[in-house]
Design a protein around this motif. Structure first.
Motif, mmCIF file in Angstrom:
data_model
loop_
_atom_site.group_PDB
_atom_site.id
_atom_site.type_symbol
_atom_site.label_atom_id
_atom_site.label_comp_id
_atom_site.label_asym_id
_atom_site.label_seq_id
_atom_site.Cartn_x
_atom_site.Cartn_y
_atom_site.Cartn_z
ATOM 1 N N ASN A 1 0.814 -1.205 0.000
ATOM 2 C CA ASN A 1 0.000 0.000 0.000
ATOM 3 C C ASN A 1 0.856 1.266 0.000
ATOM 4 O O ASN A 1 2.075 1.227 -0.040
ATOM 5 C CB ASN A 1 -0.982 -0.008 1.189
ATOM 6 N N LYS A 2 0.178 2.396 0.042
ATOM 7 C CA LYS A 2 0.790 3.733 0.056
ATOM 8 C C LYS A 2 1.681 3.968 -1.162
ATOM 9 O O LYS A 2 2.716 4.634 -1.078
ATOM 10 C CB LYS A 2 1.550 3.982 1.360
ATOM 11 N N GLY A 3 1.285 3.400 -2.293
ATOM 12 C CA GLY A 3 1.997 3.638 -3.541
ATOM 13 C C GLY A 3 3.289 2.890 -3.695
ATOM 14 O O GLY A 3 4.071 3.188 -4.605
ATOM 15 N N ASN A 4 3.546 1.918 -2.822
ATOM 16 C CA ASN A 4 4.816 1.188 -2.896
ATOM 17 C C ASN A 4 4.849 0.116 -3.982
ATOM 18 O O ASN A 4 5.817 -0.624 -4.084
ATOM 19 C CB ASN A 4 5.133 0.577 -1.535
ATOM 20 N N GLY A 5 3.805 0.028 -4.762
ATOM 21 C CA GLY A 5 3.841 -0.760 -5.973
ATOM 22 C C GLY A 5 3.601 -2.241 -5.796
ATOM 23 O O GLY A 5 3.317 -2.732 -4.702
ATOM 24 N N ASN A 6 3.723 -2.947 -6.902
ATOM 25 C CA ASN A 6 3.505 -4.386 -6.901
ATOM 26 C C ASN A 6 4.609 -5.083 -7.666
ATOM 27 O O ASN A 6 5.311 -4.476 -8.480
ATOM 28 C CB ASN A 6 2.126 -4.732 -7.479
ATOM 29 N N ALA A 7 4.740 -6.379 -7.384
ATOM 30 C CA ALA A 7 5.764 -7.191 -8.041
ATOM 31 C C ALA A 7 5.176 -8.550 -8.363
ATOM 32 O O ALA A 7 4.342 -9.075 -7.612
ATOM 33 C CB ALA A 7 6.983 -7.337 -7.138
ATOM 34 N N THR A 8 5.615 -9.120 -9.485
ATOM 35 C CA THR A 8 5.170 -10.443 -9.917
ATOM 36 C C THR A 8 6.396 -11.290 -10.224
ATOM 37 O O THR A 8 7.331 -10.821 -10.878
ATOM 38 C CB THR A 8 4.281 -10.353 -11.163
ATOM 39 N N MET A 9 6.398 -12.526 -9.742
ATOM 40 C CA MET A 9 7.518 -13.434 -9.974
ATOM 41 C C MET A 9 7.027 -14.728 -10.605
ATOM 42 O O MET A 9 6.060 -15.335 -10.142
ATOM 43 C CB MET A 9 8.247 -13.740 -8.662
ATOM 44 N N TYR A 10 7.712 -15.144 -11.682
ATOM 45 C CA TYR A 10 7.430 -16.386 -12.374
ATOM 46 C C TYR A 10 8.584 -17.352 -12.128
ATOM 47 O O TYR A 10 9.760 -16.973 -12.273
ATOM 48 C CB TYR A 10 7.284 -16.144 -13.877
ATOM 49 N N THR A 11 8.276 -18.588 -11.762
ATOM 50 C CA THR A 11 9.334 -19.547 -11.442
ATOM 51 C C THR A 11 9.094 -20.874 -12.151
ATOM 52 O O THR A 11 7.956 -21.280 -12.401
ATOM 53 C CB THR A 11 9.420 -19.815 -9.933
ATOM 54 N N LEU A 12 10.197 -21.559 -12.449
ATOM 55 C CA LEU A 12 10.168 -22.893 -13.028
ATOM 56 C C LEU A 12 11.324 -23.679 -12.425
ATOM 57 O O LEU A 12 12.459 -23.191 -12.407
ATOM 58 C CB LEU A 12 10.324 -22.816 -14.543
ATOM 59 N N GLY A 13 11.036 -24.852 -11.888
ATOM 60 C CA GLY A 13 12.080 -25.625 -11.229
ATOM 61 C C GLY A 13 11.957 -27.112 -11.485
ATOM 62 O O GLY A 13 10.977 -27.590 -12.073
#
Length: 393
Positions: free
Chosen positions: A313-325
């Protein structure tokens, strides 16, 4: 040191010879290669200890006390098997506890639960099984809390349900929730992973029926002042998720909400002008979701894939992670592993592929001089690859 190990070996052999208790020496060693791009200090190619899981060794034992009751204990040390150093802060930093167990009444432990802090049970709903790129990544290592001076109770099986509760006292007579003065932390600086903690505690419920497994965890970890001052370190966490198995396929889904109502610029160690345009303050909440699958391609080969997303929150943004193992078993004790991860940040986010110790919240900066600048710049991405071998004994 040699004398200490000789005494330990004598204890293990003597206990087994008299038949009064069962004592086991165990451990695992994990070493591999890593490639990591998009860091503030460039790209990294090197060796790494603990890509699939931390290396450790330990001693565990049980003694039959009669009437269905057993005395149990565990001593366990984390290791960096590239340089031989101990990890987790002390010799038996992972575990140093003793307790009682009974099939009908449950299990009680007290001592240094350490790496058994209740949030670490979340590996059960993690598609990547707590590897380097897994559910702790987007929350900057929040799920790596420790539990010293702890009490724990786990219920017996209540049909398909088991319950567990944990409480970690601080040992500070001047503040029930805060860290003791012996920690050397005044409580005036930023709270970071690996530093002093105040009180921790939580409850866990696990439901297992046939192919379905459900998990719910509520956990509190406080900062040295007894506050919830950093959503990525000292915060309240509510987590829920589950798995379901269809033949060789296992599906995972999970959700975590983190809150730190006492967060301030000081508790994060940043200043307002250091944050990017569009960020109105430090985060007091993060929502984190994930889903993934594991597929047993062959009795020796298991493949995993997962997507993780977090929004602060408070504009700190978002992140997305894609993984393959994937893992390939060479034997019952030894496996090869590899995992790839691609992490994408929004314009006001700079979450990295680190473990939370070297890439805490805030703008890119050198951590302690020699440790480098491992997080990405705001809005930038990172790519990581690990490959290695793990052997257990």
């Amino acid at each position: 040191m040699k004398k200490g190990f000789a005494c330990l070996s004598f204890f293990v052999l003597t206990a087994g010879a008299h038949g009064q208790s069962s004592v086991t020496l165990y451990g695992r060693i994990d070493n591999g290669m890593t490639y990591w791009s998009g860091r503030g200090d460039g790209r990294l190619i090197g060796l790494q200890s603990g890509g699939f899981g931390e290396s450790w060794w330990g001693v565990k034992g049980t003694e039959d006390l009669g009437g269905g009751t057993k005395a149990i204990f565990r001593l366990e040390s984390g290791l960096n098997t590239l340089n031989g150093n101990f990890q987790n802060g002390s010799f038996f930093g992972r575990h140093a506890w003793i307790g009682l167990a009974h099939d009908n009444f449950g299990t009680f432990k007290m001592g240094n639960i350490g790496a058994g802090e209740i949030m670490q049970d979340s590996y059960a709903i993690d598609p990547q099984l707590f590897q380097q790129f897994a559910i702790s990544t987007l929350v900057r290592g929040r799920n790596w809390s420790q539990a010293g001076n702890a009490l724990e109770y786990r219920s017996p099986n209540l049909g398909a349900l088991t319950l567990k509760g944990q409480y970690s006292l601080t040992g500070n007579p001047n503040g029930w929730n805060s860290a003791p003065s012996s920690s050397g932390i005044s409580g005036t600086g930023p709270n970071q992973l690996g530093g002093a903690q105040g009180r921790t505690g939580g409850v866990r419920a696990m439901y297992q029926a046939g192919n379905l497994e459900l998990l719910a965890i509520y956990d509190e970890t406080r900062d040295p002042n007894g506050k919830f001052g950093n959503v990525y370190v000292s915060s309240r966490s509510v987590m829920a998720g589950g798995t379901y198995v269809w033949g060789p396929l296992k599906a995972y889904v999970g959700y975590q909400h983190l809150s730190a109502p006492d967060a301030s610029f000081e508790s994060y160690g940043v200043t307002p002008r250091a944050l990017p345009v569009g960020v109105s303050g430090v985060p007091t909440a993060v929502d984190h979701e994930w889903f993934g699958v594991a597929y047993m391609v062959h009795p020796l080969l298991n493949m995993t894939a997962a997507l993780y997303h977090a929004n602060a929150n408070k504009g700190n943004g978002n992140a997305t992670m894609y993984t393959l193992g994937g893992t390939y078993s060479l034997s019952k004790r030894t496996l090869l592993y590899t995992e790839l991860a691609y992490l994408r940040n929004s314009a006001t986010s700079n979450v990295g592929l680190g473990n939370g110790f070297l890439d805490p919240y805030g703008p890119n900066r050198t951590q302690g001089g020699a440790t480098g600048n491992v997080g990405p710049n705001y809005g930038h991405s990172q790519f990581g690859l690990i490959s290695g071998i793990m052997s257990m004994f």
